[in-house]
Scaffold this active site. Structure first.
Site, PDB file in Angstrom:
ATOM      1  N   LYS A   1       0.888  -1.203  -0.081  1.00 54.13           N
ATOM      2  CA  LYS A   1      -0.083  -0.045  -0.019  1.00 54.13           C
ATOM      3  C   LYS A   1       0.931   1.304  -0.108  1.00 54.13           C
ATOM      4  CE  LYS A   1      -1.845   2.990   2.031  1.00 54.13           C
ATOM      5  NZ  LYS A   1      -1.725   4.287   1.593  1.00 54.13           N
TER       6      LYS A   1
ATOM      7  N   GLY B   1       6.630   5.251   8.166  1.00 55.92           N
ATOM      8  CA  GLY B   1       5.780   6.340   8.429  1.00 55.92           C
ATOM      9  C   GLY B   1       5.709   7.034   9.719  1.00 55.92           C
ATOM     10  N   SER B   2       4.947   7.817   9.884  1.00 60.12           N
ATOM     11  CA  SER B   2       4.871   8.416  11.295  1.00 60.12           C
ATOM     12  C   SER B   2       4.648   7.433  12.399  1.00 60.12           C
ATOM     13  CB  SER B   2       3.637   9.350  11.119  1.00 60.12           C
ATOM     14  OG  SER B   2       2.486   8.771  11.229  1.00 60.12           O
ATOM     15  N   THR B   3       5.229   8.014  13.493  1.00 58.96           N
ATOM     16  CA  THR B   3       5.164   7.224  14.754  1.00 58.96           C
ATOM     17  C   THR B   3       3.733   7.139  15.253  1.00 58.96           C
ATOM     18  OG1 THR B   3       7.489   7.971  15.574  1.00 58.96           O
ATOM     19  CG2 THR B   3       6.070   7.559  17.038  1.00 58.96           C
TER      20      THR B   3
ATOM     21  N   GLY C   1       2.514   4.063  13.152  1.00 63.31           N
ATOM     22  CA  GLY C   1       3.268   2.886  13.748  1.00 63.31           C
ATOM     23  C   GLY C   1       2.727   2.343  14.915  1.00 63.31           C
TER      24      GLY C   1
ATOM     25  N   GLU D   1       9.607   1.636  10.674  1.00 63.60           N
ATOM     26  CA  GLU D   1      10.431   2.546  10.530  1.00 63.60           C
ATOM     27  C   GLU D   1       9.605   3.879  10.677  1.00 63.60           C
ATOM     28  OE1 GLU D   1      13.696   2.047  10.199  1.00 63.60           O
ATOM     29  OE2 GLU D   1      13.615  -0.179   9.418  1.00 63.60           O
TER      30      GLU D   1
ATOM     31  N   CYS E   1      13.550  11.086   7.307  1.00 64.15           N
ATOM     32  CA  CYS E   1      13.341  10.537   8.803  1.00 64.15           C
ATOM     33  C   CYS E   1      14.349  10.671   9.306  1.00 64.15           C
ATOM     34  CB  CYS E   1      12.603   9.158   8.938  1.00 64.15           C
ATOM     35  SG  CYS E   1      13.389   8.049   7.719  1.00 64.15           S
TER      36      CYS E   1
ATOM     37  N   GLU F   1       9.359  16.186  15.352  1.00 68.46           N
ATOM     38  CA  GLU F   1       9.849  16.176  13.728  1.00 68.46           C
ATOM     39  C   GLU F   1       9.079  17.189  12.814  1.00 68.46           C
ATOM     40  OE1 GLU F   1       8.759  12.301  11.695  1.00 68.46           O
ATOM     41  OE2 GLU F   1      11.126  12.336  11.346  1.00 68.46           O
TER      42      GLU F   1
HETATM   43  P1  NAD Z   1       2.017   8.444   7.570  1.00 69.43           P
HETATM   44  O1  NAD Z   1       2.054   7.605   8.654  1.00 69.43           O
HETATM   45  O2  NAD Z   1       0.639   9.370   7.698  1.00 69.43           O
HETATM   46  O3  NAD Z   1       1.814   7.645   6.040  1.00 69.43           O
HETATM   47  C1  NAD Z   1       2.598   6.495   5.961  1.00 69.43           C
HETATM   48  C2  NAD Z   1       1.620   5.432   5.174  1.00 69.43           C
HETATM   49  O4  NAD Z   1       0.838   5.030   6.296  1.00 69.43           O
HETATM   50  C3  NAD Z   1       1.060   5.742   3.879  1.00 69.43           C
HETATM   51  O5  NAD Z   1       1.064   4.986   3.066  1.00 69.43           O
HETATM   52  C4  NAD Z   1      -0.351   6.089   4.505  1.00 69.43           C
HETATM   53  O6  NAD Z   1      -1.526   6.050   3.564  1.00 69.43           O
HETATM   54  C5  NAD Z   1      -0.453   4.763   5.590  1.00 69.43           C
HETATM   55  N1  NAD Z   1      -1.232   5.175   6.740  1.00 69.43           N
HETATM   56  C6  NAD Z   1      -1.720   6.381   7.320  1.00 69.43           C
HETATM   57  N2  NAD Z   1      -2.734   5.916   8.355  1.00 69.43           N
HETATM   58  C7  NAD Z   1      -2.949   4.565   8.198  1.00 69.43           C
HETATM   59  C8  NAD Z   1      -3.327   3.876   9.493  1.00 69.43           C
HETATM   60  N3  NAD Z   1      -4.199   4.223  10.474  1.00 69.43           N
HETATM   61  N4  NAD Z   1      -3.145   2.625   9.309  1.00 69.43           N
HETATM   62  C9  NAD Z   1      -2.458   1.832   8.257  1.00 69.43           C
HETATM   63  N5  NAD Z   1      -1.816   2.711   7.448  1.00 69.43           N
HETATM   64  C10 NAD Z   1      -1.780   4.117   7.353  1.00 69.43           C
HETATM   65  O7  NAD Z   1       3.215   9.344   7.343  1.00 69.43           O
HETATM   66  P2  NAD Z   1       3.802  10.207   6.303  1.00 69.43           P
HETATM   67  O8  NAD Z   1       3.056  11.593   6.362  1.00 69.43           O
HETATM   68  O9  NAD Z   1       3.732   9.395   4.796  1.00 69.43           O
HETATM   69  O10 NAD Z   1       5.397  10.253   6.432  1.00 69.43           O
HETATM   70  C11 NAD Z   1       6.062  11.191   7.254  1.00 69.43           C
HETATM   71  C12 NAD Z   1       6.300  10.791   8.667  1.00 69.43           C
HETATM   72  O11 NAD Z   1       6.990   9.295   8.183  1.00 69.43           O
HETATM   73  C13 NAD Z   1       7.363  11.055   9.131  1.00 69.43           C
HETATM   74  O12 NAD Z   1       6.978  11.435  10.539  1.00 69.43           O
HETATM   75  C14 NAD Z   1       8.729  10.608   8.980  1.00 69.43           C
HETATM   76  O13 NAD Z   1       9.691  10.414   9.822  1.00 69.43           O
HETATM   77  C15 NAD Z   1       8.402   9.058   8.766  1.00 69.43           C
HETATM   78  N6  NAD Z   1       9.138   8.489   8.010  1.00 69.43           N
HETATM   79  C16 NAD Z   1      10.045   7.580   8.342  1.00 69.43           C
HETATM   80  C17 NAD Z   1      10.797   6.782   7.744  1.00 69.43           C
HETATM   81  C18 NAD Z   1      11.730   5.726   8.344  1.00 69.43           C
HETATM   82  O14 NAD Z   1      12.499   4.924   7.702  1.00 69.43           O
HETATM   83  N7  NAD Z   1      12.000   5.621   9.676  1.00 69.43           N
HETATM   84  C19 NAD Z   1      10.960   7.030   6.402  1.00 69.43           C
HETATM   85  C20 NAD Z   1      10.152   7.937   5.898  1.00 69.43           C
HETATM   86  C21 NAD Z   1       9.079   8.626   6.634  1.00 69.43           C
END
Ligand code: NAD
Length: 491
Positions: A171, A224-226, A229, A246, A280, A381
């Protein structure tokens, strides 16, 4: 979308527009929860049917290698598409987004050849049993990835998942699904059996959440975001689903007194501003010796002012647009918060105006000084080209401040290599770079301590995260004498 080896369209579509020009880049199918159900059913069907997981590992590795070559052959095209889609500059999309993804797939294909899929252990005495550890695929893996570095974060998950024989539902983020879809196209062309890899596009809620909570998904790999996660981890508690995460970071970058200051200043900008600051593992908190504050800040601002903001496709551009209006506004909010908390603006601090900036979403490269570690700009962040500068009096203090964060993804130290390496050992972060930043290499693990994540991607352990270990013991003694039955039952 790509489900069960077929390309699926929906009536409901949405547009991807360039964050630099707002021009149309692509129209994408908007998936719904029914598509997640079909994709998981296809993945489970392919896993149960077993063609892929019973394919010898060397053949699975050969297919992964083939996909790497296909991506490499399209390198320039894919790099340009990535720049158009999420605004990352062409300087970085070629080397980092596409180049590292190719290298990661090649590395996985190589380690799959020598991976211990089955390890015979020592003879088990006195029973005269043979022991073996078998590493088998987990089942259906859900891979959920973000918009900032979509291809590499995808490859980190589906590469080891597929080489280990799992079936996958991917996804991508709603803002940046194009390279993950192109990757699926190359797996299809390379002959991956239908249903082994599926891609569902759509929003995090409800599509992502439905996928990560699906009862037939045995493992979720998420970047993605903490906050999201944590929700995935909670969702996975009931079924003890395997999870790797991550998440966010607030990387501390320490300049020691022994550092080459000119190099460290350029390095600090590289650490923080690469990928438009949307990384990140960025170095977003710069810690400098208080006694050298003015000298370092002066150089930092002078060098920061040379960064060219503009068209992400132009090779002269250092920093492109922010991915969306929402993210830009989030960053602008942090500028207000930083000012309210008493930080001093040294560079940037606003959305630029004038020619070239009337369309799209822009933030000037920004530096705040006089920051203390309890301010929100030092703790949270920001995810943009925003550097905060803190001072320290002793190295012990610098280490304490660096570690005083809920995150633990990346950190860096500039200075005499031996001294800096000793400091690096004291920092609580998954990656610590000495006299550089963003050293990401397929053979080394990527991931975080504390709230930055769970598990590691890449590196020699990459495949371990996508297998279950099974201990099989075969008693060959033939007689009852050596068995431990007497512990329970009279002979
Ligand atoms: P996000 O967590 O909103 O989205 C990431 C993914 O999760 C997207 O595909 C989104 O559609 C999906 N998603 C959103 N809500 C969800 C839910 N409730 N259940 C399952 N999936 C869901 O984050 P973002 O805005 O895409 O990215 C920015 C954040 O991600 C920053 O905080 C950044 O630090 C972090 N990030 C971390 C890494 C890493 O490797 N550690 C890499 C890139 C980004």
């Amino acid at each position: 979308m790509y489900i069960d080896g077929k390309w699926i369209d929906t009536d409901d579509v949405y547009e991807i527009r360039s964050p630099a020009t707002e021009e149309l880049v692509a129209t994408v199918a908007k998936g719904r929860v029914e598509h997640v159900d079909s994709a998981v059913a296809a993945a489970k069907g392919s896993f149960d049917e077993g063609t892929w997981r019973r394919t010898p590992p060397a053949e699975r590795a050969a297919l992964i290698n083939d996909v790497a070559l296909r991506l490499a052959a399209r390198g320039e095209e894919l790099a340009a598409l990535q720049s158009q889609e999420n605004g990352a500059t062409i300087r970085i999309t070629g080397a980092l987004h596409v180049g590292l993804s190719v290298g990661q797939l090649q590395y996985l294909a190589a380690i799959a050849q020598t991976y211990e899929w089955e390890t015979p252990g020592p003879a088990i005495e006195p029973i005269a049993a043979d022991g073996i550890v078998v590493r088998q695929p987990i089942g259906v893996v859900a891979a959920i990835v973000p918009w900032n570095i979509p291809l590499l974060t995808t490859v980190w998950k589906i590469g080891p998942a597929l080489v280990a024989g799992n079936s996958v539902v991917l996804k991508p983020d709603e803002h940046a699904p194009l390279l993950p879809l192109e990757l699926a196209r190359e797996f299809d062309a390379a002959g991956l059996p239908p249903g082994v890899l599926n891609v569902v596009t759509g929003d995090g809620e409800p599509v992502g959440a439905h996928l990560s909570g699906h009862p037939d998904v045995r493992k979720v790999a998420f970047t993605g975001s903490t906050a999201v996660g944590k929700s995935i981890l909670r969702q996975s508690a009931d079924s003890i689903r395997r999870v790797t995460l991550e998440l966010g970071g607030k990387g501390a970058n320490i300049i020691l007194d022994s550092a080459d200051i000119d190099m460290a200043v350029d390095g600090a900008l590289f650490a923080c501003m690469a990928n438009n600051g949307e990384a990140c593992e960025a170095g977003t908190r710069l810690l400098i010796p208080a006694a050298r504050r003015d000298e370092i800040v002066e150089k930092l601002v002078a060098r920061g002012a040379t960064l060219q903001l503009g068209d992400p496709l132009a090779p002269t551009t250092h920093i492109g647009p922010i991915v969306s209006a929402t993210q830009r506004d989030r960053i602008l909010d942090y500028f207000r918060i930083a000012a309210d908390e008493g930080a001093t603006l040294a560079l940037g601090g606003k959305a630029p105006t004038g020619p070239g900036f009337d369309k799209g979403y822009w933030i000037e490269p920004t530096i705040f000084v006089d920051v203390s570690n309890d301010m929100r700009v030092a703790r949270e962040e920001v995810f943009g080209p925003v550097l905060v500068v803190l001072t320290y009096d002793t190295v012990d203090e610098a280490v304490a401040v660096a570690n005083d964060t809920r995150y633990g993804l990346s950190a860096g130290v500039w200075g005499d290599a031996e001294e800096a390496q000793q400091v690096a050992r004291r920092l609580d972060a998954g990656m610590v770079w000495v006299n550089n930043w963003h050293i990401i290499h397929p053979a080394y693990p990527f991931g975080g301590f504390k709230e930055s994540g769970l598990g590691r991607e890449g590196g020699p352990g990459a495949i371990d995260e996508y297998v279950e270990q099974k201990f099989i013991a075969v008693d060959r003694s033939g007689g009852i004498e050596n068995k431990a039955f007497a512990l329970v039952i009279d002979p």
